[in-house]
Design a protein around this motif. Structure first.
Motif, PDB file in Angstrom:
ATOM      1  N   GLU A 136       0.811  -1.214   0.000  1.00 44.44           N
ATOM      2  CA  GLU A 136       0.000   0.000   0.000  1.00 44.44           C
ATOM      3  C   GLU A 136       0.844   1.264   0.000  1.00 44.44           C
ATOM      4  N   ARG A 181      -9.208   0.452  -0.461  1.00 42.87           N
ATOM      5  CA  ARG A 181      -9.119   1.659  -1.284  1.00 42.87           C
ATOM      6  C   ARG A 181     -10.496   2.137  -1.744  1.00 42.87           C
ATOM      7  N   ILE A 227      -2.924   0.389  -8.673  1.00 44.15           N
ATOM      8  CA  ILE A 227      -4.134   1.188  -8.742  1.00 44.15           C
ATOM      9  C   ILE A 227      -3.842   2.515  -8.071  1.00 44.15           C
ATOM     10  N   ILE A 256     -10.275  -1.440  -9.696  1.00 41.79           N
ATOM     11  CA  ILE A 256     -10.055  -2.311  -8.547  1.00 41.79           C
ATOM     12  C   ILE A 256     -10.683  -3.678  -8.792  1.00 41.79           C
ATOM     13  N   ALA A 295      -8.434  -5.501 -11.035  1.00 38.56           N
ATOM     14  CA  ALA A 295      -7.249  -5.929 -10.295  1.00 38.56           C
ATOM     15  C   ALA A 295      -7.562  -7.145  -9.427  1.00 38.56           C
ATOM     16  N   LEU A 296      -8.754  -7.172  -8.832  1.00 36.36           N
ATOM     17  CA  LEU A 296      -9.156  -8.320  -8.019  1.00 36.36           C
ATOM     18  C   LEU A 296      -9.293  -9.580  -8.876  1.00 36.36           C
ATOM     19  N   LYS A 346      -3.563  -8.872  -0.251  1.00 34.88           N
ATOM     20  CA  LYS A 346      -3.698  -7.917  -1.357  1.00 34.88           C
ATOM     21  C   LYS A 346      -5.164  -7.596  -1.645  1.00 34.88           C
ATOM     22  N   ARG A 347      -6.035  -8.607  -1.483  1.00 28.69           N
ATOM     23  CA  ARG A 347      -7.466  -8.372  -1.672  1.00 28.69           C
ATOM     24  C   ARG A 347      -7.966  -7.341  -0.671  1.00 28.69           C
ATOM     25  N   LEU A 357      -6.723  -3.850  -1.602  1.00 26.92           N
ATOM     26  CA  LEU A 357      -7.472  -3.280  -2.720  1.00 26.92           C
ATOM     27  C   LEU A 357      -8.865  -2.831  -2.282  1.00 26.92           C
TER      28      LEU A 357
END
Length: 133
Positions: free
Chosen positions: A75, A131, A85, A100, A103-104, A124-125, A128
């Motif tokens: 992050e 955000r 992102i 996002i 990206a997921l 990471k999920r 994301l």
């Protein structure tokens, strides 16, 4: 402390300290995982957090700097992980939500292909999704 880059050696020292101190889990607070840290503190009367701390200390030291950054400094923009992102403004735009979501999907594909672990995927999920909110 949450806005600074995390150092893997400091995380490992804190994890190993948790094996000797009466209270384990300081490394989790340092790495920005307060709920895990609280769980370690609550279970400090058992050997479970001490064993987990020792394992995680060795895990932190076995990672190279790039892998540690992907896991704990994503992050902050220091990692070379893709997808990237941009930080959304206060009012989330639909294009950012779409980015996002894409990206997921990419992240899930990496997990299904075995290129990242379940733990890395979940970390990471969460980053994301944080955000969006």
């Amino acid at each position: 402390m949450l806005s600074k880059l995390k150092n893997r050696k400091v995380a490992a020292i804190l994890a190993f300290a948790g094996t000797l101190m009466p209270i384990a889990g300081l490394h989790k607070f340092y790495l920005g995982q307060p709920w895990w840290g609280l769980l370690y503190v609550l279970l400090s009367w058992t050997p479970i957090p001490r064993v987990a701390s020792a394992i995680e200390g060795f895990w932190y030291l076995s990672q190279d700097s790039d892998e540690f950054d992907r896991n704990f400094n994503l992050e902050l923009g220091s990692a070379s992980f893709s997808p990237t992102i941009p930080n959304p403004p206060a009012a989330v735009e639909t294009t950012n939500v779409s980015a996002i979501a894409d990206a997921l999907r990419e992240l899930d594909d990496l997990r299904q292909d075995g290129l990242i672990s379940e733990y890395e995927f979940e970390q990471k999920r969460r980053q994301l999704l944080d955000r969006i909110v």
